[in-house]
Design a protein around this motif. Structure first.
Motif, short mmCIF file in Angstrom:
data_model
loop_
_atom_site.label_atom_id
_atom_site.label_comp_id
_atom_site.label_asym_id
_atom_site.label_seq_id
_atom_site.Cartn_x
_atom_site.Cartn_y
_atom_site.Cartn_z
N LYS A 1 0.82 -1.21 0.00
CA LYS A 1 0.00 0.00 0.00
C LYS A 1 0.86 1.26 0.00
N GLU A 2 1.92 1.25 0.82
CA GLU A 2 2.74 2.46 0.99
C GLU A 2 3.99 2.46 0.10
N LYS A 3 4.19 1.34 -0.64
CA LYS A 3 5.39 1.20 -1.47
C LYS A 3 6.67 1.41 -0.65
N LEU A 4 6.77 0.70 0.44
CA LEU A 4 7.87 0.86 1.37
C LEU A 4 9.10 0.07 0.95
N LYS A 5 10.27 0.54 1.37
CA LYS A 5 11.51 -0.22 1.20
C LYS A 5 11.78 -1.08 2.42
N GLY A 6 11.29 -0.61 3.56
CA GLY A 6 11.52 -1.36 4.80
C GLY A 6 10.64 -0.83 5.91
N MET A 7 10.58 -1.60 6.98
CA MET A 7 9.82 -1.20 8.16
C MET A 7 10.65 -1.49 9.41
N VAL A 8 10.43 -0.67 10.43
CA VAL A 8 11.12 -0.84 11.70
C VAL A 8 10.21 -1.65 12.63
N VAL A 9 10.76 -2.68 13.22
CA VAL A 9 9.99 -3.54 14.12
C VAL A 9 10.25 -3.10 15.56
N VAL A 10 9.17 -2.92 16.32
CA VAL A 10 9.30 -2.47 17.71
C VAL A 10 8.63 -3.46 18.65
N ASN A 11 9.04 -3.42 19.92
CA ASN A 11 8.40 -4.25 20.93
C ASN A 11 7.28 -3.47 21.61
N ASP A 12 6.73 -4.05 22.66
CA ASP A 12 5.60 -3.41 23.34
C ASP A 12 5.97 -2.07 23.96
N ASN A 13 7.27 -1.84 24.20
CA ASN A 13 7.73 -0.58 24.78
C ASN A 13 8.23 0.40 23.72
N ASN A 14 7.92 0.10 22.45
CA ASN A 14 8.31 0.95 21.32
C ASN A 14 9.83 1.04 21.15
N LYS A 15 10.56 0.01 21.59
CA LYS A 15 12.01 -0.05 21.36
C LYS A 15 12.26 -0.84 20.08
N ILE A 16 13.26 -0.43 19.33
CA ILE A 16 13.57 -1.13 18.09
C ILE A 16 14.13 -2.52 18.40
N VAL A 17 13.59 -3.54 17.73
CA VAL A 17 14.06 -4.91 17.94
C VAL A 17 14.42 -5.59 16.62
N GLY A 18 14.09 -4.95 15.50
CA GLY A 18 14.40 -5.57 14.22
C GLY A 18 13.94 -4.71 13.07
N VAL A 19 14.20 -5.20 11.85
CA VAL A 19 13.72 -4.55 10.64
C VAL A 19 13.25 -5.63 9.67
N ILE A 20 12.35 -5.26 8.79
CA ILE A 20 11.99 -6.14 7.68
C ILE A 20 12.08 -5.35 6.39
N THR A 21 12.44 -6.04 5.31
CA THR A 21 12.57 -5.42 4.00
C THR A 21 11.75 -6.25 3.00
N ARG A 22 11.73 -5.83 1.77
CA ARG A 22 10.97 -6.56 0.75
C ARG A 22 11.51 -7.98 0.57
N SER A 23 12.80 -8.16 0.74
CA SER A 23 13.37 -9.50 0.58
C SER A 23 12.87 -10.46 1.65
N THR A 24 12.37 -9.92 2.77
CA THR A 24 11.80 -10.77 3.82
C THR A 24 10.66 -11.61 3.25
#
Length: 557
Positions: free
Chosen positions: A286-309
């Motif tokens: 929908k957003e034509k994204l290159k990647g997204m930031v993955v966060v935990n319940d406390n909004n801390k960064i824990v990972g990323v995902i990309t199109r190759s995922t």
């Protein structure tokens, strides 16, 4: 059975919702067999809370319960790039370039001091900002960021307001002394950073100028001469660095000393670690994204995902279903994953699969019987714990070989397994049946639904639970509560029929507590004891006796 041996996909072996002992035992044992055949990516799982009987058995055998999964869909946390490379908002542009280049990554999350994502950098964003900086004569930066970027020896460092961001004018001392003085005095209210080659008169002018706050000396300056000039800089409040580069390279470093917080974009998306992967894919498209930031319940960064995922087939799960083949009894999300095998002993009412699969369906008393047969067919002896566990699955489902579902194959497998386990299996079974029949009033609802299965009977939604007990006396104390709980299930689940089959393994009979309409009650082929309770003499099997009788009733036969 081992034709998928080399796959790297995650494979879960899992039974039906509200798992009984046979469901859990067959999942654990079949996983053990697969692993011994080389399937190191196979794990047992369960689609619900274990009942008292199963918990007792696993505790007695010291076997760890399978992981509980309420929804089998692939979650973001299962496929994300863990320990992601990110950058702090107070880091420099040069650090960003280095991270993007060294790690060949498409985007770089920007985080605050608490590791909460606040923005994003890409190579194009970073490059575009750098090209704009090249045209500027004034830059916003800190002494600290400059010291991090410049490779050199610090000659003088006042260490004051080190992290304060200040707008500096950049002056390169490649001109006459007079011109240099004019440049210094042209904008007296703006602090200066001067970059000087081995021109000691310019160095002297800079040291005496109140406008100059930072002096960067090229590698062409003589270190011995500079050391003799140290007193010139002392108490001036100026930062002086002898750099290991030529003037033009020093200028580039200064230009790359600006802070990331001034160039990142806030146009980015985050996703919670436990969200289904398909929801991330929807957002990507929908957003034509290159990647997204993955966060935990406390909004801390824990990972990323990309199109190759999404292109990595190893990120897609497979499941092997045991002890059921009806979609209504399967774990949530089953339609989003690939079914690799089915091992079951119930009637066939199965799923559509995307390709041919191994489907083992035998008319025996338990799925544990089929799993034991697989061990035997492969010439692999289960260890003593697994042998006892499989015996528990068989003995539980066949009610110690007394159920009408019991076959000679079940009896043969008990004999073969007991050759390994060497136990008094009747005493073992009586023990776990007794443990399972202990009623905790506070957990009565869980007891009722612990082995609850749904069926489609001629378009009617039917739900039947079963518990096996030693003597009816204790459970009948709570019959009114049972009726109330069943009525709630009936109303909330839009059922046509809900029942609880209570089987006494010592009396070899059952009572059936039901909630349905009066017309259906009159059609039931059993004796009514009370308005909602029927007597089923000599009946122990839901699968072979109760369900077929209800199917005939609903089909009008």
């Amino acid at each position: 059975m081992d034709n998928n041996k080399q796959t790297k996909q995650k494979i879960y072996i899992i039974g039906h919702k509200n798992p009984d002992t046979d469901s859990i035992a067959s999942a654990i044992a079949y996983s053990d067999l697969k692993q011994r055949l080389g399937w190191d990516n196979v794990r047992p799982a369960r689609a619900g809370i274990m009942n008292q009987q199963t918990s007792y058995i696993l505790q007695k055998l010291n076997i760890k319960p399978p992981v509980i999964i309420s929804d089998i869909r692939t979650r973001v946390c299962e496929v994300m790039i863990e320990e992601p490379i990110f950058i702090k908002y107070k880091d420099t542009l040069k650090t960003a370039f280095n991270l993007l280049d060294k790690n060949t990554i498409r985007f770089l999350p920007v985080v605050n001091d608490n590791n909460e994502p606040i923005g994003l950098l890409t190579l194009s964003i970073t490059t575009m900002n750098f090209l704009k900086i090249l045209e500027k004569k004034k830059l916003q930066l800190t002494a600290m960021s400059l010291k991090k970027t410049i490779n050199g020896v610090i000659i003088n460092d006042p260490n004051k307001d080190d992290s304060k961001e200040i707008e500096y004018e950049i002056i390169v001392g490649s001109c006459s002394n007079e011109t240099f003085k004019q440049k210094l005095n042209k904008t007296k209210n703006i602090p200066k950073i001067v970059i000087i080659d081995d021109n000691y008169e310019l160095i002297n002018i800079s040291a005496k100028s109140e406008n100059v706050k930072i002096i960067l000396l090229s590698k062409n300056c003589n270190i011995e001469k500079i050391n003799r000039l140290k007193n010139l800089f002392y108490n001036t409040g100026k930062l002086v660095i002898l750099c290991k580069a030529e003037i033009q390279d020093i200028l580039l470093d200064v230009q790359q000393s600006i802070l990331v917080k001034n160039i990142y974009t806030t146009d980015f998306k985050t996703i919670l670690y436990n969200k289904p992967l398909d929801s991330a894919l929807t957002l990507f498209n929908k957003e034509k994204l290159k990647g997204m930031v993955v966060v935990n319940d406390n909004n801390k960064i824990v990972g990323v995902i990309t199109r190759s995922t999404f292109l990595n087939t190893n990120n897609h799960k497979q499941v092997i279903l045991v002890d059921h083949n009806e979609p209504t009894q399967a774990i949530d999300g089953i339609n989003e994953v690939e079914i690799a095998e089915i091992v079951d002993h119930h009637r066939i009412s199965t799923f559509q699969t995307i390709k041919p699969i191994t489907f083992i369906n035998l008319p025996v008393g338990s799925t544990s019987t089929i799993v034991a047969l697989q061990y035997k067919n492969y010439g692999i002896m289960p260890d003593k714990k697994i042998a006892q566990l499989l015996m528990a699955g068989i003995l539980s489902d066949t009610v110690i070989l007394n159920s009408p579902t019991t076959t000679q194959i079940d009896k043969n497998m008990i004999k073969w397994l007991n050759g390994i386990a060497n136990i008094n299996y009747k005493a073992f079974a009586t023990g776990f049946f007794r443990a399972g029949s202990m009623i905790n009033p506070k957990k009565l609802k869980e007891t009722i639904t612990s082995d609850f299965k749904e069926f489609d009977m001629n378009g009617n939604k039917v739900g039947i639970g079963q518990i096996e007990i030693v003597g009816f006396g204790e459970i009948l104390k709570y019959k009114q509560k049972i009726i109330e709980y069943l009525k709630n299930i009936y109303d909330q689940g839009n059922y046509h029929f809900v029942g609880l089959l209570i089987s006494d393994i010592t009396e070899q009979s059952s009572i059936f507590v039901v909630i349905t309409n009066e017309i259906t009650k009159k059609q039931m082929p059993w004796q009514k004891l009370e308005p909602n309770i029927f007597e089923l003499k000599g009946i122990l099997s839901r699968k072979k006796q109760v369900v077929p009788a209800l199917l005939r009733m609903y089909s009008g036969k």
